[in-house]
Design a protein around this motif. Sequence first.
Motif, PDB file in Angstrom:
ATOM      1  N   UNK A  78      52.546 -27.244 -19.946  1.00  0.00           N
ATOM      2  CA  UNK A  78      52.934 -28.646 -19.842  1.00  0.00           C
ATOM      3  C   UNK A  78      53.088 -29.245 -21.224  1.00  0.00           C
ATOM      4  N   UNK A  79      54.286 -29.752 -21.494  1.00  0.00           N
ATOM      5  CA  UNK A  79      54.545 -30.336 -22.784  1.00  0.00           C
ATOM      6  C   UNK A  79      54.842 -29.319 -23.859  1.00  0.00           C
ATOM      7  N   UNK A  80      54.980 -28.019 -23.479  1.00  0.00           N
ATOM      8  CA  UNK A  80      55.158 -26.988 -24.484  1.00  0.00           C
ATOM      9  C   UNK A  80      56.461 -26.252 -24.330  1.00  0.00           C
ATOM     10  N   UNK A  81      56.485 -25.004 -24.806  1.00  0.00           N
ATOM     11  CA  UNK A  81      57.681 -24.191 -24.798  1.00  0.00           C
ATOM     12  C   UNK A  81      57.713 -23.295 -23.575  1.00  0.00           C
ATOM     13  N   UNK A  82      58.831 -22.581 -23.422  1.00  0.00           N
ATOM     14  CA  UNK A  82      58.944 -21.621 -22.320  1.00  0.00           C
ATOM     15  C   UNK A  82      57.865 -20.568 -22.470  1.00  0.00           C
ATOM     16  N   UNK A  83      57.308 -20.183 -21.338  1.00  0.00           N
ATOM     17  CA  UNK A  83      56.243 -19.197 -21.362  1.00  0.00           C
ATOM     18  C   UNK A  83      56.607 -18.037 -20.473  1.00  0.00           C
ATOM     19  N   UNK A  84      56.112 -16.900 -20.799  1.00  0.00           N
ATOM     20  CA  UNK A  84      56.288 -15.733 -19.941  1.00  0.00           C
ATOM     21  C   UNK A  84      55.184 -14.765 -20.266  1.00  0.00           C
ATOM     22  N   UNK A 136      52.509 -18.955 -22.993  1.00  0.00           N
ATOM     23  CA  UNK A 136      52.758 -18.950 -24.425  1.00  0.00           C
ATOM     24  C   UNK A 136      53.453 -20.249 -24.779  1.00  0.00           C
ATOM     25  N   UNK A 137      53.457 -20.567 -26.039  1.00  0.00           N
ATOM     26  CA  UNK A 137      54.046 -21.820 -26.466  1.00  0.00           C
ATOM     27  C   UNK A 137      53.430 -22.252 -27.773  1.00  0.00           C
ATOM     28  N   UNK A 138      53.768 -23.428 -28.172  1.00  0.00           N
ATOM     29  CA  UNK A 138      53.259 -23.943 -29.431  1.00  0.00           C
ATOM     30  C   UNK A 138      51.788 -24.332 -29.321  1.00  0.00           C
ATOM     31  N   UNK A 139      51.058 -24.079 -30.360  1.00  0.00           N
ATOM     32  CA  UNK A 139      49.676 -24.527 -30.408  1.00  0.00           C
ATOM     33  C   UNK A 139      48.711 -23.613 -29.684  1.00  0.00           C
ATOM     34  N   UNK A 140      47.464 -24.027 -29.683  1.00  0.00           N
ATOM     35  CA  UNK A 140      46.377 -23.254 -29.076  1.00  0.00           C
ATOM     36  C   UNK A 140      46.166 -23.760 -27.651  1.00  0.00           C
ATOM     37  N   UNK A 177      45.058 -18.294 -27.814  1.00  0.00           N
ATOM     38  CA  UNK A 177      46.271 -18.955 -27.325  1.00  0.00           C
ATOM     39  C   UNK A 177      46.904 -18.193 -26.161  1.00  0.00           C
ATOM     40  N   UNK A 178      47.247 -18.913 -25.103  1.00  0.00           N
ATOM     41  CA  UNK A 178      47.913 -18.320 -23.953  1.00  0.00           C
ATOM     42  C   UNK A 178      47.012 -17.820 -22.856  1.00  0.00           C
ATOM     43  N   UNK A 179      45.705 -17.847 -23.077  1.00  0.00           N
ATOM     44  CA  UNK A 179      44.758 -17.284 -22.115  1.00  0.00           C
ATOM     45  C   UNK A 179      44.686 -18.129 -20.841  1.00  0.00           C
ATOM     46  N   UNK A 180      44.559 -17.436 -19.700  1.00  0.00           N
ATOM     47  CA  UNK A 180      44.272 -18.069 -18.413  1.00  0.00           C
ATOM     48  C   UNK A 180      42.869 -17.634 -18.002  1.00  0.00           C
ATOM     49  N   UNK A 181      41.974 -18.600 -17.838  1.00  0.00           N
ATOM     50  CA  UNK A 181      40.565 -18.322 -17.547  1.00  0.00           C
ATOM     51  C   UNK A 181      40.310 -18.426 -16.044  1.00  0.00           C
ATOM     52  N   UNK A 182      39.636 -17.424 -15.497  1.00  0.00           N
ATOM     53  CA  UNK A 182      39.262 -17.418 -14.082  1.00  0.00           C
ATOM     54  C   UNK A 182      37.800 -17.803 -13.908  1.00  0.00           C
TER      55      UNK A 182
END
Length: 278
Positions: free
Chosen positions: A32-38, A87-91, A236-241
């Motif tokens: 949200x508010x960032x770049x394309x992620x994949x 992924x995207x800009x910033x942490x 950066x980019x991590x998804x936490x469960x």
Amino acid sequence: MQKDHLFTRRRMLLAGAAAAGAAGTAGAILAAGGEETAGTAAPAGGPQARQALKPSAFRLQPLTGYGPPRAAPRKLKVRKEPILQISGRGRRMVLTFDDGPNPAYTPHILDTLAKYDVRAMFFVCGECVVDNRELLVRMADEGHVVGNHTWTHPLLTTMNRKEIRSEMERTSDVIEDTYGDRPQWFRAPYGAWNRAAFQLGAELGMEPMAWTVDTTDWEVPGTDTIIDRVEGGAAPGVVVLSHDAGGDRSQTVRAIREWLPYLIDSGYHLTVPSRRPT
């Protein structure tokens, strides 16, 4: 649609659903508010421990008295692997919570997220939503993303296509009937994906999301261990469960009060994903 009007509609849906129950009975993503992620890869982490719930014959009917008729979901491209990271800009990181809502733990997690003005994703089970609709409405009202985690949290790889569809579709229906929107994200219980889950999720308009860091809170390993898992896995980019139901989640409640401010002080932006419009 104005925010106040949306909230009012959600409250009307909630009240109507309660009355109906008394009478008769969630490629490319964006931070949200960032770049394309994949980011896709094979599911990670261990099984998600969950206390079995009694089978439910409850089937919520659409509340035709409120709002427009239910629209057909937008069909998506079928993925072969779930999304694991952004992924995207910033942490940027994404926080996710599975198996709820649960009145003993979910409100405390929501309180902590609200204290630090953080948005998260909640992958809910349909049978848990039925008795805790107000928590689902609160999630949505406070800006969190509600995802689909099936109705009864079964192992999808042991089920036929019809059974999987029922688990997924009923949950999407009860989410929509509770606060007005169908989920756009799906997570397979235990991280056990198969072709049918990917295909049916796409047909129902949901992207498949897994995770990068498993807190292992489903093992009830101790508050300090959960904290160490999150802080040690932060990147950066991590998804936490994590989990807000399915067992004793008091350690999860205590741990988030410690690791959330740590992540913020470390410069991480805790966000939620959004999909690129087609």
